[in-house]
Design an enzyme around this catalytic site. Structure first.
Site, short mmCIF file in Angstrom:
data_model
loop_
_atom_site.label_atom_id
_atom_site.label_comp_id
_atom_site.label_asym_id
_atom_site.label_seq_id
_atom_site.Cartn_x
_atom_site.Cartn_y
_atom_site.Cartn_z
N ASP A 6 -8.91 8.28 10.51
CA ASP A 6 -8.87 7.80 9.12
C ASP A 6 -9.43 6.38 9.01
O ASP A 6 -8.83 5.51 8.38
CB ASP A 6 -7.44 7.86 8.58
CG ASP A 6 -7.39 7.78 7.04
OD1 ASP A 6 -8.46 7.95 6.41
OD2 ASP A 6 -6.30 7.54 6.49
N THR A 65 2.54 9.94 2.81
CA THR A 65 3.78 10.10 3.59
C THR A 65 4.58 8.81 3.73
O THR A 65 5.69 8.84 4.27
CB THR A 65 3.45 10.62 5.00
OG1 THR A 65 2.58 9.68 5.65
CG2 THR A 65 2.77 11.98 4.93
N ALA A 66 4.03 7.68 3.27
CA ALA A 66 4.76 6.42 3.48
C ALA A 66 4.26 5.34 2.52
O ALA A 66 3.20 5.46 1.91
CB ALA A 66 4.58 5.94 4.92
N SER A 67 5.09 4.31 2.38
CA SER A 67 4.73 3.12 1.61
C SER A 67 4.88 1.90 2.50
O SER A 67 5.75 1.87 3.39
CB SER A 67 5.63 2.99 0.37
OG SER A 67 5.48 4.11 -0.49
N VAL A 68 4.02 0.90 2.27
CA VAL A 68 4.06 -0.32 3.08
C VAL A 68 4.45 -1.49 2.18
O VAL A 68 3.88 -1.68 1.10
CB VAL A 68 2.69 -0.59 3.74
CG1 VAL A 68 2.77 -1.86 4.61
CG2 VAL A 68 2.26 0.60 4.59
N GLY A 117 0.83 -1.20 0.00
CA GLY A 117 0.00 0.00 0.00
C GLY A 117 0.86 1.24 0.00
O GLY A 117 2.05 1.20 0.36
N GLN A 118 0.25 2.35 -0.43
CA GLN A 118 1.03 3.58 -0.52
C GLN A 118 0.16 4.77 -0.16
O GLN A 118 -1.02 4.83 -0.55
CB GLN A 118 1.57 3.74 -1.95
CG GLN A 118 2.64 4.81 -2.08
CD GLN A 118 3.35 4.70 -3.42
OE1 GLN A 118 2.79 4.20 -4.39
NE2 GLN A 118 4.60 5.16 -3.48
N GLY A 119 0.71 5.69 0.62
CA GLY A 119 0.00 6.90 1.00
C GLY A 119 0.83 8.13 0.73
O GLY A 119 1.88 8.06 0.06
#
Length: 717
Positions: free
Chosen positions: A135, A20-23, A16-18
């Protein structure tokens, strides 16, 4: 490849990706254990220091089975980027579950309850620790499958979370726009200046949208063109929503807003669960924070649902399966009222069968005395009031099937195939439901017929026993022994009583014949039901629909891959076009089987069921009348026998007195046999008295059997 001291991962293993960060999916260097690592990007470090460390601090504070675990906080090599090492959930997110075609119309009831239980438990832990998530959405609820095969859902992504007590407010805006509280939406999405502060109830709005999405497969508030294309109308829908409404839609451009106060008919949740869930959604999807429920009430109401047990009830009068949610400590009277709310069958008319036997439900007892039921082994509800079966109400899946456009549009073709496949899975579920309903109808009706046959046998046994005693009594005319005496009032009454007993014997004989004919009719109906059940078991429509779906799913997977490509070569494009044609043919065949094999057979079975239910109802009422007639005959015969016995006793004493006093008897009448001697006459009179007493006793016993029979549950008990 990237790594920290203890973990490594490949950037292609993106989960996943947002902003401020990626998982990523990663592994422990020593044990090989799979984990999820959240790697923060440059933009994240532009935030204030306290914001950067907030997620670490929140996760360290939380320890709960329904919240993703934090294992460690590490750093990458030279860049020294912060990395959160967390629990890996191998089954994706709730969003990925809802985006699969199988769940285009929402989750099955059992899975939805798992989601509800996990989300409520996780949120309760957050509130106990004074944390607001800010969220909540399906993409931030991860799923894994436990050892027992059941799903476990866990809250994740605490990048927007912060500590906040119930009475505190915040002014910063975070979240995903479709799930944002309208006040936050106005500021974050529409960029309108406003000085409102927000409380913990913003999470409740997000939970309400998430639960609606999980229950229906779609968002509750949809402007024409979609939430992200028509943001002003999106805000209007959420802020103008009337009290009690749980969804709003604009179906055409510049069209009116349509409000819904119930979940859509395509939803897989039972009406029993919907009746519990809808009030919760209505009260947490409330724009005015002052009117919105607090977390205490939300937890109380959702816990109330989760603590209930389900009693499965199949209404024979409706041909519909109901899920009745009650507490184990409730009385059966409360259960009967809950059944009334769903079926409109008043408690006094509710009679139950379970596994072929009448089930007496004493209103004052605890609901724990109700049998353990399942969807395939429900209580069968028989209504004492005759009604026409309504059957299952459903929306035709053909109305929800989109069509391919002629040109090649990889994203559009994927979306169309997904919609068609979703409608196909809905058709499969409905086909199974309709077939199961036919099986339950035939099984429940067969039980009702068996109980009626038992009633017939018992009534016939009592009738024949009464006839046997009456026939024995009337076989010898004992009154002939006193025929030589002058005619008296007593002799005339005795003769009339014997005549009445003969009439009663004739009535009972007709009742016996009537019951025998009824038995034949019930046996014929029972054989029909067994034959129909065999036909239902041989039905292959489910397999045919499933075969079409399997082939459609293979093409859908190709379309899913193709949509990620910038374009197709000539040959690939021709194959893609052929796949579209084949996909459409399979969908058409699937729906044809559904309509002709599932719907039409179900509708025909429903008509036949209505006719049979009327027959069973009439037979039941007829047997009650016959039973009452037999009981009345027994009662009257008992009275007549007692009266006759008294008269014969009196005549016997009179005769004995005359003999002892030496009185002269009148000349013997002309008879085909010689007059008996006085001593023989006395003996005959005594025997007659004893026999009449025994007969009266037997008739009394028969009458008690009949009275008990009246109280024995017939098919509708």
């Amino acid at each position: 490849m990237q790594s920290t001291v203890n973990y490594l991962w490949h950037t292609e293993d993106l989960l996943g990706q947002g902003a401020t960060a990626s998982v990523y999916k990663a592994r422990n260097k020593k044990s090989g254990e799979l984990v999820a690592v959240k790697v923060f990007n440059t933009a994240s470090y532009m935030r204030p220091r306290e914001v950067q460390v907030r997620e670490f601090e929140v996760l360290r504070k939380l320890h709960h089975p329904n919240i993703v675990k934090l294992f460690a906080v590490e750093e990458t090599g030279p860049s020294r980027q912060k990395v959160l090492v967390m629990e890996y959930c191998s089954s994706g997110s709730l969003l990925s579950v809802l985006e699969s075609p199988e769940h285009a119309f929402g989750l099955p009831e059992d899975e939805f309850l798992v989601v509800l239980r996990c989300v409520v438990a996780g949120m309760n832990h957050l509130r106990e620790n004074g944390i607001v998530h800010r969220d909540i959405k399906p993409g931030n609820i991860m799923r894994l499958v436990g050892e027992d095969g059941q799903s476990i859902y866990k809250l994740t992504d605490f990048g927007a979370a912060r500590e906040l007590d119930d009475d505190e407010k915040f002014v910063s805006v975070y979240g995903t726009e479709e799930y944002l509280h309208p006040d936050m939406y106005e500021r974050a999405v529409l960029r309108k200046p406003q000085q409102k502060a927000f409380g913990v109830t913003v999470d409740l709005w997000s939970i309400g949208v998430t639960l609606y999405h999980a229950a229906t497969g779609s968002l509750p508030f949809i402007p024409f063109g979609g939430p992200r294309r028509n943001k002003e109308i999106m805000h209007r829908i959420t802020t103008e929503k009337p009290a009690g409404a749980i969804a709003g839609t604009q179906r055409r451009e510049n069209g009116p807003l349509e409000w819904s106060y119930t979940l859509p008919i395509t939803c897989q949740l039972s009406m029993g669960l919907q009746s519990q869930l809808v009030p919760i959604l209505a009260n947490i999807l409330e724009v005015e924070q002052a009117k919105c429920w607090g977390f205490d009430q939300f937890f109380a109401e959702t816990s109330d649902i989760l603590q209930r047990v389900v009693v499965h009830v199949f209404s024979l009068s409706q041909a519909v399966l109901h899920h009745v949610y009650i507490h184990a400590h409730n009385t059966i009277a409360i259960f009967l009222e809950a059944v009334y709310e769903q079926t409109s069958v008043a408690p006094r008319h509710q009679e139950y069968l379970f596994e072929g036997h009448p089930r007496m439900l004493e209103p004052s007892l605890s609901a724990q005395h109700i049998a353990h039921t399942t969807a395939s082994r429900p209580l069968a509800l028989y209504s004492a009031a005759s009604t026409t079966p309504t059957g299952l109400a459903f929306r035709d899946p053909t109305l929800d099937i989109p069509k391919f456009v002629p040109k090649v549009d990889l994203q559009g073709d994927y979306n169309t195939a997904k919609g068609m496949l979703g409608a196909g899975y809905q058709a499969l579920r409905l086909a199974r439901t309709l077939l199961d309903a036919q099986e339950l109808v035939l099984r429940g009706l067969h039980w009702a017929v068996e109980v009626l046959q038992t009633t017939c046998r018992r009534t016939l046994e009592v009738t024949r026993t009464a006839l046997l005693f009456l026939s024995s009594s009337l076989g010898t005319d004992r009154l002939g022994n006193v025929a030589g005496r002058p005619e008296t009032q007593e002799l005339r009454e005795a003769a009339e009583l014997r005549s009445r007993l003969r009439t009663l014997a004739e009535v009972l004989s007709r009742c016996s014949q009537n019951i025998t004919e009824t038995q034949k009719g019930l046996s014929s109906l029972s054989a029909e039901l067994v034959k129909n059940r065999d036909q239902v078991h041989e039905d292959r429509s489910i397999q045919q629909i499933g075969c079409c779906l399997d082939k459609m799913h293979l093409i859908y997977k190709q379309f899913k891959k193709a949509r990620m490509r910038p374009g197709l070569g000539y040959n690939e494009e021709q194959i893609h076009k052929l796949d579209k044609v084949n996909f459409s043919h399979l969908a058409k065949r699937l729906l044809q089987v559904f309509q002709e094999e599932s719907v039409q057979k179900y509708q025909a079975a429903l008509v036949t069921h209505g006719q049979r239910m009327r027959m069973v109802h009439e037979t039941r009422n007829h047997l009650r009348l016959v039973g009452c007639s037999v009981a009345a005959c027994n009662t009257e015969a008992q009275g007549a026998q007692e009266s006759l016995s008294k008269i014969l006793d009196w005549l016997s004493h009179q005769l004995l007195r005359d003999i002892r006093e030496g009185a002269q008897t009148s000349p013997p009448p002309i008879a085909p046999y010689p007059s008996p001697a006085p001593a023989d006459l006395v003996l005959h009179m005594q025997e007659l008295c004893e026999e009449m007493k025994l007969l009266a006793f037997d008739l009394q016993d028969n009458n008690r059997v009949i009275e008990r029979l009246r109280g024995v549950p017939s098919p509708d008990v």
